[in-house]
Design a protein around this motif. Structure first.
Motif, PDB file in Angstrom:
ATOM      1  N   ASP A  84       0.820  -1.209   0.000  1.00  0.00           N
ATOM      2  CA  ASP A  84       0.000   0.000   0.000  1.00  0.00           C
ATOM      3  C   ASP A  84       0.857   1.262   0.000  1.00  0.00           C
ATOM      4  OD1 ASP A  84      -2.240  -1.651   2.257  1.00  0.00           O
ATOM      5  OD2 ASP A  84      -2.542  -1.313   0.102  1.00  0.00           O
ATOM      6  N   THR A  85       2.159   1.097   0.123  1.00  0.00           N
ATOM      7  CA  THR A  85       3.062   2.238   0.117  1.00  0.00           C
ATOM      8  C   THR A  85       2.963   2.976  -1.210  1.00  0.00           C
ATOM      9  OG1 THR A  85       4.605   1.230   1.669  1.00  0.00           O
ATOM     10  CG2 THR A  85       5.465   2.962   0.219  1.00  0.00           C
ATOM     11  N   ALA A  86       2.678   4.275  -1.130  1.00  0.00           N
ATOM     12  CA  ALA A  86       2.494   5.091  -2.334  1.00  0.00           C
ATOM     13  C   ALA A  86       2.218   6.527  -1.918  1.00  0.00           C
ATOM     14  CB  ALA A  86       1.319   4.564  -3.157  1.00  0.00           C
ATOM     15  N   VAL A  87       2.210   7.400  -2.900  1.00  0.00           N
ATOM     16  CA  VAL A  87       1.679   8.744  -2.698  1.00  0.00           C
ATOM     17  C   VAL A  87       0.195   8.695  -3.025  1.00  0.00           C
ATOM     18  CG1 VAL A  87       1.772  11.161  -3.380  1.00  0.00           C
ATOM     19  CG2 VAL A  87       3.882   9.819  -3.274  1.00  0.00           C
ATOM     20  N   TYR A  88      -0.612   9.168  -2.100  1.00  0.00           N
ATOM     21  CA  TYR A  88      -2.064   9.145  -2.259  1.00  0.00           C
ATOM     22  C   TYR A  88      -2.550  10.542  -2.635  1.00  0.00           C
ATOM     23  CZ  TYR A  88      -2.345   4.415  -0.478  1.00  0.00           C
ATOM     24  OH  TYR A  88      -2.229   3.053  -0.339  1.00  0.00           O
ATOM     25  N   TYR A  89      -3.382  10.583  -3.666  1.00  0.00           N
ATOM     26  CA  TYR A  89      -3.875  11.840  -4.204  1.00  0.00           C
ATOM     27  C   TYR A  89      -5.386  11.941  -4.083  1.00  0.00           C
ATOM     28  CZ  TYR A  89       0.685  12.144  -6.522  1.00  0.00           C
ATOM     29  OH  TYR A  89       2.030  12.198  -6.788  1.00  0.00           O
ATOM     30  N   CYS A  90      -5.833  13.091  -3.663  1.00  0.00           N
ATOM     31  CA  CYS A  90      -7.254  13.414  -3.668  1.00  0.00           C
ATOM     32  C   CYS A  90      -7.619  13.961  -5.042  1.00  0.00           C
ATOM     33  CB  CYS A  90      -7.518  14.456  -2.586  1.00  0.00           C
ATOM     34  SG  CYS A  90      -9.200  15.073  -2.509  1.00  0.00           S
ATOM     35  N   HIS A  91      -8.792  13.598  -5.508  1.00  0.00           N
ATOM     36  CA  HIS A  91      -9.225  14.005  -6.852  1.00  0.00           C
ATOM     37  C   HIS A  91     -10.700  14.363  -6.821  1.00  0.00           C
ATOM     38  CE1 HIS A  91     -11.066  12.666 -10.778  1.00  0.00           C
ATOM     39  NE2 HIS A  91     -10.174  13.547 -11.209  1.00  0.00           N
ATOM     40  N   ILE A  92     -11.045  15.481  -7.432  1.00  0.00           N
ATOM     41  CA  ILE A  92     -12.439  15.894  -7.558  1.00  0.00           C
ATOM     42  C   ILE A  92     -12.779  16.002  -9.035  1.00  0.00           C
ATOM     43  CG2 ILE A  92     -14.116  17.727  -7.152  1.00  0.00           C
ATOM     44  CD1 ILE A  92     -12.703  18.395  -4.594  1.00  0.00           C
ATOM     45  N   ARG A  93     -13.849  15.349  -9.393  1.00  0.00           N
ATOM     46  CA  ARG A  93     -14.301  15.363 -10.789  1.00  0.00           C
ATOM     47  C   ARG A  93     -15.598  16.172 -10.864  1.00  0.00           C
ATOM     48  NH1 ARG A  93     -17.340  11.215 -13.079  1.00  0.00           N
ATOM     49  NH2 ARG A  93     -16.710   9.865 -11.364  1.00  0.00           N
ATOM     50  N   THR A  94     -15.574  17.174 -11.752  1.00  0.00           N
ATOM     51  CA  THR A  94     -16.777  17.972 -11.969  1.00  0.00           C
ATOM     52  C   THR A  94     -17.241  17.807 -13.406  1.00  0.00           C
ATOM     53  OG1 THR A  94     -15.741  20.027 -12.726  1.00  0.00           O
ATOM     54  CG2 THR A  94     -15.810  19.636 -10.339  1.00  0.00           C
ATOM     55  N   LEU A  95     -18.295  18.501 -13.752  1.00  0.00           N
ATOM     56  CA  LEU A  95     -18.801  18.414 -15.121  1.00  0.00           C
ATOM     57  C   LEU A  95     -17.810  18.995 -16.123  1.00  0.00           C
ATOM     58  CD1 LEU A  95     -22.598  19.304 -14.796  1.00  0.00           C
ATOM     59  CD2 LEU A  95     -21.595  17.089 -15.391  1.00  0.00           C
TER      60      LEU A  95
END
Length: 115
Positions: free
Chosen positions: A89-100
């Motif tokens: 599970d070691t990794a860089v974790y990214y938050c992502h927001i998807r809009t229209l």
């Protein structure tokens, strides 16, 4: 200007837990989903978990039963509870927001699972 800020990463032993948080500032309209991705060294970025505007959740097979995504798309906040962590599970974790109209990404937070 929209900014996504992740927090909660760190070093944890195998079997341990971490909780990632992502908060978005600025005006974001027509959010369709908020997701967590991760990228390990030498590998492509991959989807970990997704939370749709309607409240549905989806998980990658490799985290099912261990990770839980939650949040509020109206408030542009999303969390990832990670239990039973494994070295893979070691990794860089990214938050992502998807809009229209477009996607937004955070800067990433490092998660390292090691004894």
């Amino acid at each position: 200007q929209v900014q996504l800020v992740e927090s909660g990463g760190g070093l944890v032993q195998p079997g341990g837990s971490l909780r990632l948080s992502c908060a978005a500032s600025g005006n974001i309209f027509s959010v369709r989903a908020m997701d967590w991705y991760r990228q390990a060294p030498g590998k492509q970025r991959e989807l970990v978990a997704a939370l749709t505007r309607g409240g549905s959740t989806n998980y990658a097979d490799f985290v099912k039963g261990r990770f839980t995504i939650s949040g509020d798309t109206a408030k542009n906040t999303v969390y990832l509870q990670m239990n039973s962590l494994k070295p893979e599970d070691t990794a860089v974790y990214y938050c992502h927001i998807r809009t229209l109209s477009r996607d937004y990404w955070g800067q990433g937070t490092q998660v390292t699972v090691s004894s």
